[in-house]
Scaffold this active site. Sequence first.
Site, PDB file in Angstrom:
ATOM      1  N   GLU A  68       0.883  -1.172   0.000  1.00  0.00           N
ATOM      2  CA  GLU A  68       0.000   0.000   0.000  1.00  0.00           C
ATOM      3  C   GLU A  68       0.910   1.208   0.000  1.00  0.00           C
ATOM      4  OE1 GLU A  68      -3.234  -0.205  -0.145  1.00  0.00           O
ATOM      5  OE2 GLU A  68      -3.345  -2.361   0.137  1.00  0.00           O
ATOM      6  N   CYS A 116      -3.014   8.661   3.247  1.00  0.00           N
ATOM      7  CA  CYS A 116      -2.753   8.113   1.912  1.00  0.00           C
ATOM      8  C   CYS A 116      -3.953   8.343   1.011  1.00  0.00           C
ATOM      9  CB  CYS A 116      -2.459   6.630   2.035  1.00  0.00           C
ATOM     10  SG  CYS A 116      -3.703   5.771   2.996  1.00  0.00           S
TER      11      CYS A 116
HETATM   12  P1  NAP Z   1       8.215   4.978   4.811  1.00  0.00           P
HETATM   13  O1  NAP Z   1       9.336   5.900   5.119  1.00  0.00           O
HETATM   14  O2  NAP Z   1       8.279   4.207   3.558  1.00  0.00           O
HETATM   15  O3  NAP Z   1       8.087   4.022   6.063  1.00  0.00           O
HETATM   16  C1  NAP Z   1       7.065   3.078   6.146  1.00  0.00           C
HETATM   17  C2  NAP Z   1       7.480   1.937   7.045  1.00  0.00           C
HETATM   18  O4  NAP Z   1       8.571   1.238   6.444  1.00  0.00           O
HETATM   19  C3  NAP Z   1       7.962   2.360   8.421  1.00  0.00           C
HETATM   20  O5  NAP Z   1       7.515   1.432   9.365  1.00  0.00           O
HETATM   21  C4  NAP Z   1       9.475   2.305   8.285  1.00  0.00           C
HETATM   22  O6  NAP Z   1      10.122   2.069   9.502  1.00  0.00           O
HETATM   23  C5  NAP Z   1       9.625   1.096   7.392  1.00  0.00           C
HETATM   24  N1  NAP Z   1      10.872   1.036   6.656  1.00  0.00           N
HETATM   25  C6  NAP Z   1      11.558   2.056   6.088  1.00  0.00           C
HETATM   26  N2  NAP Z   1      12.643   1.565   5.451  1.00  0.00           N
HETATM   27  C7  NAP Z   1      12.632   0.223   5.636  1.00  0.00           C
HETATM   28  C8  NAP Z   1      13.489  -0.829   5.224  1.00  0.00           C
HETATM   29  N3  NAP Z   1      14.571  -0.609   4.480  1.00  0.00           N
HETATM   30  N4  NAP Z   1      13.184  -2.095   5.607  1.00  0.00           N
HETATM   31  C9  NAP Z   1      12.089  -2.352   6.360  1.00  0.00           C
HETATM   32  N5  NAP Z   1      11.242  -1.379   6.767  1.00  0.00           N
HETATM   33  C10 NAP Z   1      11.506  -0.116   6.399  1.00  0.00           C
HETATM   34  O7  NAP Z   1       6.823   5.744   4.759  1.00  0.00           O
HETATM   35  P2  NAP Z   1       6.209   6.758   5.840  1.00  0.00           P
HETATM   36  O8  NAP Z   1       6.987   8.028   5.721  1.00  0.00           O
HETATM   37  O9  NAP Z   1       6.073   6.139   7.177  1.00  0.00           O
HETATM   38  O10 NAP Z   1       4.734   6.925   5.304  1.00  0.00           O
HETATM   39  C11 NAP Z   1       4.369   7.880   4.363  1.00  0.00           C
HETATM   40  C12 NAP Z   1       4.043   7.241   3.035  1.00  0.00           C
HETATM   41  O11 NAP Z   1       3.179   6.138   3.212  1.00  0.00           O
HETATM   42  C13 NAP Z   1       3.314   8.170   2.111  1.00  0.00           C
HETATM   43  O12 NAP Z   1       3.922   8.128   0.863  1.00  0.00           O
HETATM   44  C14 NAP Z   1       1.904   7.614   2.030  1.00  0.00           C
HETATM   45  O13 NAP Z   1       1.252   7.838   0.817  1.00  0.00           O
HETATM   46  C15 NAP Z   1       2.110   6.192   2.272  1.00  0.00           C
HETATM   47  N6  NAP Z   1       0.921   5.608   2.875  1.00  0.00           N
HETATM   48  C16 NAP Z   1       0.162   4.754   2.142  1.00  0.00           C
HETATM   49  C17 NAP Z   1      -0.965   4.184   2.698  1.00  0.00           C
HETATM   50  C18 NAP Z   1      -1.825   3.219   1.946  1.00  0.00           C
HETATM   51  O14 NAP Z   1      -2.652   2.561   2.573  1.00  0.00           O
HETATM   52  N7  NAP Z   1      -1.675   3.089   0.655  1.00  0.00           N
HETATM   53  C19 NAP Z   1      -1.325   4.480   4.007  1.00  0.00           C
HETATM   54  C20 NAP Z   1      -0.531   5.363   4.721  1.00  0.00           C
HETATM   55  C21 NAP Z   1       0.593   5.920   4.147  1.00  0.00           C
HETATM   56  P3  NAP Z   1      10.861   3.240  10.326  1.00  0.00           P
HETATM   57  O15 NAP Z   1       9.827   4.221  10.688  1.00  0.00           O
HETATM   58  O16 NAP Z   1      11.408   2.521  11.491  1.00  0.00           O
HETATM   59  O17 NAP Z   1      11.884   3.802   9.389  1.00  0.00           O
END
Ligand code: NAP
Length: 519
Positions: free
Chosen positions: A256, A295
């Site tokens: 997602e 999102c």
């Molecule tokens: P993110 O930086 O991609 O992080 C998401 C999750 O991934 C966090 O738990 C993060 O952990 C983890 N993560 C990051 N790098 C990783 C790696 N190399 N290996 C394993 N896990 C890793 O995204 P975000 O900033 O939290 O969220 C914002 C984005 O999410 C936006 O682009 C939004 O559109 C999207 N989003 C989509 C939905 C949907 O349902 N489609 C819902 C909500 C948000 P850490 O925090 O520990 O780094």
Amino acid sequence: MIELGSYVGGKWVKGSGKAAELVNPATEEVLATTSTEGIDFGAALAHAREKGGAALRAMTFAQRGEMLRAMSRAIHGKRDELLAIAQANGGNTRGDAKFDVDGASGTLAAYADLGAELGDTNILVDGDAIQIGRGARLFGQHVYTTREGVAVHVNAFNFPAWGLAEKAATALLAGMPVISKPATSTAMVAHRMMEIFVEEKLLPEGALSFVCGSSGDLLDRLGGQDVIAFTGSSITAAKLRNGKSVLEHGAHINVEADSLNAAILGPDVEEGSDVMNLFVADVVREMTQKTGQKCTAIRRVYVPTAKVDAVLELLRERLAAVKVGDPTKDDVTMGPVATAQQIRDVREGVKRLESGARVVFGSTTEVTPIGVERGKGFFTTPVLLHAAKPAPGDAVHSHEVFGPVATVMPYDDAKTAAALVAAGGGGLVTSVYADDKEFIRAMVLALAPFHGRLTIGSSKIAGQSLPPGMALPQLLHGGPGRAGGGEELGGRRGMTLYMQRTALQGDRALIEAIAGSKK
Ligand code: NAP
């Protein structure tokens, strides 16, 4: 200072080494720290697979549903405490916090109901039995059974409570043990939820584990019976899809990711009508709720050319009433974004959008938040842009600004509007506001292939319409292309990620007895 732990192997453990800091985004005060360094993820997985998997698979859907009901009640019982944590660690207004926390208990309750409906079995029947031989005995039937691995859930920072609950509800009802990892920066609500589940002993040992901080080598240890359900940015999603568990071991992955959700005003909608009022209310809510960090928030607004000026005026008027500041203050209606990185990204993102649009309301830098010490916190006002001549290659159709930011654009005919929406590359949800059936039909046909959900705001339902940004347990959440290609929720559809579909073929009576499909 609180030091958060992870719940793995049936106990709370704390990591060593350098800890990450969790802050209050309105004051920048450090509220807690966490680390997962030194945690043995191999042992955590083995414990979840052996203890949790076996216990859950021995339960029927109805029994798992009862477990989800108890989890829902437990969260609801501690609602005020959880709301306060969300306000402190997430920058949420009380309304924002309710959206997250009540969304969590509501989704668990909806899946509890589904468990009761599915009843005292643990096989899901898929479609009708099919006669495959000449005679009436030889039949085929598709069924789903529970995968024998672990579901690892990686969540985004914006919905720590709902993210944990919506993923866990579907996986646990399907019978898979879960290891849930919230985004580190806003993990405090999810951490408290996990404490509540453990304190109240609501789940069998190993059924739900919790990783607070980096997932270390956890994801590289997964195999063909395991599942990764990820929510977050498309950049992280690409890394996970290319991990060796997925590429080499056949772990299943659901993504997602980002989405440039749109709202389209139909040519037939008049100023002052119920549909126009619904459209304006939806755009403003979706821009500002959770400070635009949803999102499903509306990022692109398409309006018939002749109505652009009127719509800009209506939106500006409503946005001027938004009160930015410390989200614990009663008169504040929009808090800060969640982290220092987020505010940098929002400022940078608006600059990118300005390459093809002009700001007509608000600023990401000139803001005086209510009740906040000067210079502190990660604040912006809502920002509305106007792109007078939108083209498919513009930044507005490719760059998601994850904050209270939207762009209004004109269109001349349904075909042009649909082409511009599709230029977003696939999204979670788009909403169409109109009563003209032909226009709506054209939009549904043109836009459904690019979306997981479409909402239609027409005059008959204007008074009872649910916001497009609200993901519902009964309906699919997810979308193709940029949105990650995943599918969550949607009632039993969301459970199938955690189950294997198998075609059974043989004697009809035998198969029906095993699958429980005899009508
Ligand atoms: P993110 O930086 O991609 O992080 C998401 C999750 O991934 C966090 O738990 C993060 O952990 C983890 N993560 C990051 N790098 C990783 C790696 N190399 N290996 C394993 N896990 C890793 O995204 P975000 O900033 O939290 O969220 C914002 C984005 O999410 C936006 O682009 C939004 O559109 C999207 N989003 C989509 C939905 C949907 O349902 N489609 C819902 C909500 C948000 P850490 O925090 O520990 O780094």
